[in-house]
Scaffold this active site. Structure first.
Site, PDB file in Angstrom:
ATOM      1  N   HIS A   1       3.735  -1.522  -2.947  1.00  0.00           N
ATOM      2  CA  HIS A   1       3.174  -0.165  -2.967  1.00  0.00           C
ATOM      3  C   HIS A   1       3.826   0.668  -1.861  1.00  0.00           C
ATOM      4  O   HIS A   1       3.823   0.278  -0.688  1.00  0.00           O
ATOM      5  CB  HIS A   1       1.653  -0.241  -2.762  1.00  0.00           C
ATOM      6  CG  HIS A   1       0.957   1.069  -2.917  1.00  0.00           C
ATOM      7  ND1 HIS A   1       0.649   1.618  -4.146  1.00  0.00           N
ATOM      8  CD2 HIS A   1       0.496   1.954  -1.990  1.00  0.00           C
ATOM      9  CE1 HIS A   1       0.017   2.772  -3.961  1.00  0.00           C
ATOM     10  NE2 HIS A   1      -0.087   3.002  -2.661  1.00  0.00           N
TER      11      HIS A   1
ATOM     12  N   ASP B   1       4.026   4.319  -0.059  1.00  0.00           N
ATOM     13  CA  ASP B   1       3.286   5.563   0.163  1.00  0.00           C
ATOM     14  C   ASP B   1       4.178   6.650   0.740  1.00  0.00           C
ATOM     15  O   ASP B   1       4.585   6.570   1.902  1.00  0.00           O
ATOM     16  CB  ASP B   1       2.137   5.300   1.140  1.00  0.00           C
ATOM     17  CG  ASP B   1       1.025   4.480   0.513  1.00  0.00           C
ATOM     18  OD1 ASP B   1       0.500   4.904  -0.527  1.00  0.00           O
ATOM     19  OD2 ASP B   1       0.692   3.410   1.063  1.00  0.00           O
TER      20      ASP B   1
ATOM     21  N   MET C   1       4.388  10.448   1.977  1.00  0.00           N
ATOM     22  CA  MET C   1       3.515  11.550   2.424  1.00  0.00           C
ATOM     23  C   MET C   1       4.370  12.689   2.971  1.00  0.00           C
ATOM     24  O   MET C   1       5.334  12.445   3.698  1.00  0.00           O
ATOM     25  CB  MET C   1       2.601  11.058   3.548  1.00  0.00           C
ATOM     26  CG  MET C   1       1.758   9.861   3.168  1.00  0.00           C
ATOM     27  SD  MET C   1       0.748   9.370   4.576  1.00  0.00           S
ATOM     28  CE  MET C   1      -0.069   7.935   3.885  1.00  0.00           C
TER      29      MET C   1
ATOM     30  N   HIS D   1       3.707   5.812  -4.660  1.00  0.00           N
ATOM     31  CA  HIS D   1       2.536   6.701  -4.616  1.00  0.00           C
ATOM     32  C   HIS D   1       2.941   7.979  -3.892  1.00  0.00           C
ATOM     33  O   HIS D   1       3.102   7.982  -2.672  1.00  0.00           O
ATOM     34  CB  HIS D   1       1.405   5.948  -3.886  1.00  0.00           C
ATOM     35  CG  HIS D   1       0.151   6.741  -3.720  1.00  0.00           C
ATOM     36  ND1 HIS D   1      -0.866   6.341  -2.871  1.00  0.00           N
ATOM     37  CD2 HIS D   1      -0.273   7.903  -4.280  1.00  0.00           C
ATOM     38  CE1 HIS D   1      -1.847   7.212  -2.917  1.00  0.00           C
ATOM     39  NE2 HIS D   1      -1.518   8.181  -3.760  1.00  0.00           N
TER      40      HIS D   1
ATOM     41  N   MET E   1       2.195  11.193  -2.361  1.00  0.00           N
ATOM     42  CA  MET E   1       1.173  12.084  -1.803  1.00  0.00           C
ATOM     43  C   MET E   1       1.900  13.335  -1.330  1.00  0.00           C
ATOM     44  O   MET E   1       2.011  13.594  -0.129  1.00  0.00           O
ATOM     45  CB  MET E   1       0.423  11.367  -0.673  1.00  0.00           C
ATOM     46  CG  MET E   1      -0.560  10.330  -1.188  1.00  0.00           C
ATOM     47  SD  MET E   1      -1.102   9.185   0.092  1.00  0.00           S
ATOM     48  CE  MET E   1       0.250   8.021   0.042  1.00  0.00           C
TER      49      MET E   1
ATOM     50  N   MET F   1      -8.167   6.807  -5.478  1.00  0.00           N
ATOM     51  CA  MET F   1      -8.198   6.693  -4.011  1.00  0.00           C
ATOM     52  C   MET F   1      -9.618   6.305  -3.612  1.00  0.00           C
ATOM     53  O   MET F   1     -10.583   6.919  -4.064  1.00  0.00           O
ATOM     54  CB  MET F   1      -7.846   8.033  -3.346  1.00  0.00           C
ATOM     55  CG  MET F   1      -6.384   8.433  -3.381  1.00  0.00           C
ATOM     56  SD  MET F   1      -5.194   7.257  -2.688  1.00  0.00           S
ATOM     57  CE  MET F   1      -5.885   6.863  -1.090  1.00  0.00           C
TER      58      MET F   1
ATOM     59  N   GLY G   1      -8.809   0.923   1.977  1.00  0.00           N
ATOM     60  CA  GLY G   1      -9.926   0.139   2.485  1.00  0.00           C
ATOM     61  C   GLY G   1     -10.192  -1.139   1.713  1.00  0.00           C
ATOM     62  O   GLY G   1     -11.304  -1.673   1.751  1.00  0.00           O
TER      63      GLY G   1
ATOM     64  N   GLY H   1      -3.061  -2.519   2.455  1.00  0.00           N
ATOM     65  CA  GLY H   1      -2.074  -2.299   3.509  1.00  0.00           C
ATOM     66  C   GLY H   1      -2.410  -3.087   4.750  1.00  0.00           C
ATOM     67  O   GLY H   1      -1.879  -4.172   4.993  1.00  0.00           O
TER      68      GLY H   1
HETATM   69  C1  DX5 Z   1      -3.477   5.905   2.091  1.00  0.00           C
HETATM   70  C2  DX5 Z   1      -2.431   5.183   1.267  1.00  0.00           C
HETATM   71  C3  DX5 Z   1      -2.736   3.746   1.144  1.00  0.00           C
HETATM   72  C4  DX5 Z   1      -2.764   2.981   2.440  1.00  0.00           C
HETATM   73  C5  DX5 Z   1      -3.837   1.930   2.275  1.00  0.00           C
HETATM   74  O1  DX5 Z   1      -3.293   7.276   2.011  1.00  0.00           O
HETATM   75  O2  DX5 Z   1      -2.341   5.719  -0.031  1.00  0.00           O
HETATM   76  O3  DX5 Z   1      -1.864   3.106   0.202  1.00  0.00           O
HETATM   77  O4  DX5 Z   1      -1.558   2.374   2.792  1.00  0.00           O
HETATM   78  O5  DX5 Z   1      -4.043   1.332   3.498  1.00  0.00           O
HETATM   79  P1  DX5 Z   1      -5.259   0.336   3.764  1.00  0.00           P
HETATM   80  O6  DX5 Z   1      -5.155  -0.764   2.758  1.00  0.00           O
HETATM   81  O7  DX5 Z   1      -5.013  -0.109   5.156  1.00  0.00           O
HETATM   82  O8  DX5 Z   1      -6.526   1.135   3.604  1.00  0.00           O
HETATM   83 ZN    ZN Z   2      -1.169   4.489  -1.589  1.00  0.00          ZN
END
Ligand code: DX5
Ligand code: ZN
Length: 220
Positions: free
Chosen positions: A32, A34, A36, A65, A67, A136, A176, A196
């Site tokens: 995965h 991320d 941003m 993903h 964002m 999410m 989470g 994560g």
């Molecule tokens: C948050 C990301 C997640 C993040 C999750 O904005 O989209 O993918 O890495 O992290 P954990 O598993 O630590 O909540």
């Molecule tokens: Zn993510």
């Protein structure tokens, strides 16, 4: 099929290749990733050069993903740098239907992500166009946040919506997910579990194996 998708946001970036290889070899189905942009979410992570470099170390499925605001601007580039699944936020797309069609035209799987507060109703007409829906379970922007409890009902509602229509859209949950929440989201109907901080702690390979065992218990 239940899939574990370790989020490299919590990996040690000084050894990113090694971290990816470790979790992939331990059996993680997806990596995965991320992205941003500091606009759609309050933080900036990384982009194409990092994904391109990561692509060199593994054949694992890259679950990207995005964002980012107005993702259409960058989709061809993300497709070219090694993404397999491209997930966009419904909240960030003015023309979501067109965006999903663009992802498919690039030969990639298309995911729609929803923030915790976004109603499942936005999926009403486009659900058939998505290969995956990412719910999410924290507000996007940072790793290591606490799971938002009302999201469990949302996962269950989406599961009912998908089965009610006889579809096979995958449900991904993100945020989470760890020891305290993994069973709860699986019971609610999640298929793809992003983790994560829970995975990239002391023993990533051990944690992946431990979670895969739990996922196996919920295999249909
Ligand atoms: C948050 C990301 C997640 C993040 C999750 O904005 O989209 O993918 O890495 O992290 P954990 O598993 O630590 O909540
Ligand atoms: Zn993510």
């Amino acid at each position: 099929m239940k899939i574990l998708a370790p989020s490299i946001l919590s990996a040690d970036f000084t050894r990113l290749g090694e971290e990816i290889r470790t979790v992939a070899q331990a059996g993680a189905g997806y990596i995965h990733i991320d992205v941003m942009d500091g606009d759609f979410v309050p933080s900036i992570s990384f982009g194409m050069p990092v994904i391109r470099a990561a692509r060199k170390v593994t054949d694992a499925v890259f679950d990207v993903h995005l964002m980012i605001s107005d993702p259409d601007r960058y989709l061809p580039e993300f497709a070219a740098c090694g993404a397999d699944i491209l997930t966009v936020h419904a909240e960030a797309c003015t023309h979501l239907d067109r965006t999903l069609a663009l992802i498919h035209s690039l030969g990639k799987k298309a995911g729609v992500a929803l923030n915790p507060a976004t109603d499942l109703k936005v999926l009403e007409y486009v659900l058939d166009e998505a290969d995956m829906v990412l719910l999410m379970t924290v507000n996007p922007g940072f790793g290591g946040q606490k799971y938002i409890p009302y999201c469990t009902r949302k996962i269950r509602d989406l599961r009912n919506m998908i089965s009610g229509r006889g579809l096979h859209t995958a449900i991904e949950v993100d945020g989470g997910i760890g020891d305290a929440t993994i069973r709860e989201v699986l019971e609610a109907g999640a298929d793809v579990l992003v983790a994560g901080s829970a995975v990239f702690g002391a023993d990533p390979a051990g944690k992946v194996k431990e979670y895969l065992k739990i996922l196996g218990e919920y295999e249909a």
